[in-house]
Scaffold this active site. Structure first.
Site, PDB file in Angstrom:
ATOM      1  N   TYR A 112      18.766 -29.062 -31.662  1.00 24.97           N
ATOM      2  CA  TYR A 112      18.510 -27.622 -31.596  1.00 24.97           C
ATOM      3  C   TYR A 112      19.835 -26.904 -31.809  1.00 24.97           C
ATOM      4  O   TYR A 112      20.851 -27.263 -31.212  1.00 24.97           O
ATOM      5  CB  TYR A 112      17.935 -27.233 -30.217  1.00 24.97           C
ATOM      6  N   GLU A 122      18.234 -19.143 -35.410  1.00 23.16           N
ATOM      7  CA  GLU A 122      17.793 -20.348 -34.710  1.00 23.16           C
ATOM      8  C   GLU A 122      17.378 -21.409 -35.715  1.00 23.16           C
ATOM      9  O   GLU A 122      16.576 -21.141 -36.601  1.00 23.16           O
ATOM     10  CB  GLU A 122      16.600 -20.004 -33.800  1.00 23.16           C
TER      11      GLU A 122
END
Ligand code: GDP
Ligand code: MN
Length: 375
Positions: free
Chosen positions: A101, A189
């Protein structure tokens, strides 16, 4: 403004970031040509503004040509978390050895930018954040807005990036961070950021939110909004100088001033109604604006009654009345309208409306109650 994955990837690609080749399609029929161009296997990805598309069946890897169209049709028929899928991103699939992530947020609480990293990337990141928060690493920029090489290096080791990829990973993370700053973003993101079997880093999913206050200097992003508006009515409203946000209720509200608009919505709710929108016609009066506002509200099929709430200061009640009367002539107003007027040139406005057999309340509460009572 939220960008779709395909738009985010277009920006990332232009900035030299590692993404798989792909293109967006609006129908299943367009997909085979794209697949021929980029080669199998491909991933077909629903383009909607929500996370968790994978779990909802909106992300599918397709390995053979005959499955391409049926799978595309299936995804285009989905509604994910209330949003119908209108576009698909067709992209070359990559094999995945590990998912990370990576994110950067504009961190108002810290008055800085924070980079967020985890070795537990992929579709279960929300659970990780709850159950295993120490697996999520954060690096906050210093007072000059900088994040440094050594900080990312330390994180890379802690989150399990393979040793031989450390330099490549740090370079990529800092390049993404620079892009976040340079392009006036509030969120960038990448989840997952993957390591492939061959040991390459690839950005597999991307989500970008821009800072709308900086859009005047971000032509390339404004272009996205024009080409594929999130809500066409909101964009049209902006052109006329109206601040409009569509909501789910059935009391259409036309108000001057953002504060009064919010107070009006509160009062509608207080008396048991649900506002159909937020609409601020602004501080200056302009009959054309009023007409456009009426048009916009009437085009919303959920609206059962219309509430016009004007507290005249700089906005003059007579201008609003003139605008409303103009709309009366040019539009088909097929739902009841309740008006509250108070302030500058109120008397003139009342006279104008009375000539049309329209009465207006002085107290906001009275008009709100009437509008809410329409079922
Ligand atoms: P999200 O569910 O909306 O976050 O959509 P993602 O784009 O993140 O995709 C969800 C998951 O699908 C990813 O975490 C991957 O595990 C898988 N996935 C997406 N693209 C690929 C790909 O190119 N190859 C493989 N093998 N899996 C993929
Ligand atoms: Mn994702």
């Amino acid at each position: 403004m939220k960008l779709h994955e395909y738009q985010s990837k277009e920006l990332l690609g232009k900035n030299g970031m590692p993404i798989m080749p792909g293109r967006v399609a609006a129908s299943a029929a367009e997909v085979p040509e794209i697949v021929e161009e980029i080669g199998l296997p491909v991933v077909l990805k629903a383009q909607v503004h929500v996370g968790g598309r994978g779990k909802a069946g909106g992300v599918r890897v397709v390995g053979s040509m005959e499955d391409v169209v049926p799978t595309a049709e299936k995804i285009l028929g989905l509604t994910i978390k209330g949003l119908p899928v209108k576009k698909l991103l067709v992209t070359r699939a990559c094999d995945i050895a590990k998912e990370f992530y990576f994110g950067v947020i504009f961190d108002r609480e810290k008055r800085a930018c924070t980079m967020i990293l985890s070795g537990e990337g992929g579709v279960d990141i929300e659970e990780t954040a709850k159950e295993n928060p120490e697996a999520i690493l954060k690096i906050t920029s210093d007072t000059r807005g900088k994040i440094y090489d050594f900080q990312v290096r330390r994180a890379a080791a802690a989150m399990g990036v393979p040793r031989e990829l450390h330099n490549q990973f740090i370079k990529l993370a800092l390049a993404l961070y620079d892009m976040f700053v340079d392009m006036d973003l509030t969120l960038l993101e990448i989840n997952p950021l993957v390591v492939t079997d061959e040991g390459n880093l690839v950005l597999v999913d991307a989500k970008i939110i821009t800072d709308d206050n900086a859009m005047y200097r971000r032509k390339e992003i404004k272009e996205f909004e024009r080409a594929d508006p999130e809500n066409p009515d909101e964009v049209k409203a902006k052109e006329y100088g109206l601040s409009y946000v569509k909501l789910d209720g059935n009391v259409g509200c036309i108000v001057n001033g953002a504060g009064l608009a919010m107070a009006t919505m509160d009062m509608v709710k207080h008396f048991g109604g649900e506002p159909a929108n937020f609409l601020d016609i602004g501080g200056s009066s302009n009959t054309e604006k009023m007409k456009q506002a009426m048009k916009l509200i009437l085009s919303d099929k959920n609206v059962k009654s219309i509430l016009i709430n004007i507290f005249g200061g700089i906005t003059r009640c007579d201008d609003v009345a003139a605008g409303f009367i103009g709309a009366l002539r040019s539009e088909n107003i097929d739902r009841p309208v309740f008006i509250r007027l108070s302030g500058t040139n109120e008397e003139i406005a009342r006279e104008m409306l009375e000539k049309e057999n329209i009465s207006a309340d002085t107290r906001m509460e009275d008009a709100v109650k009437k509008a809410v009572a329409v079922k």
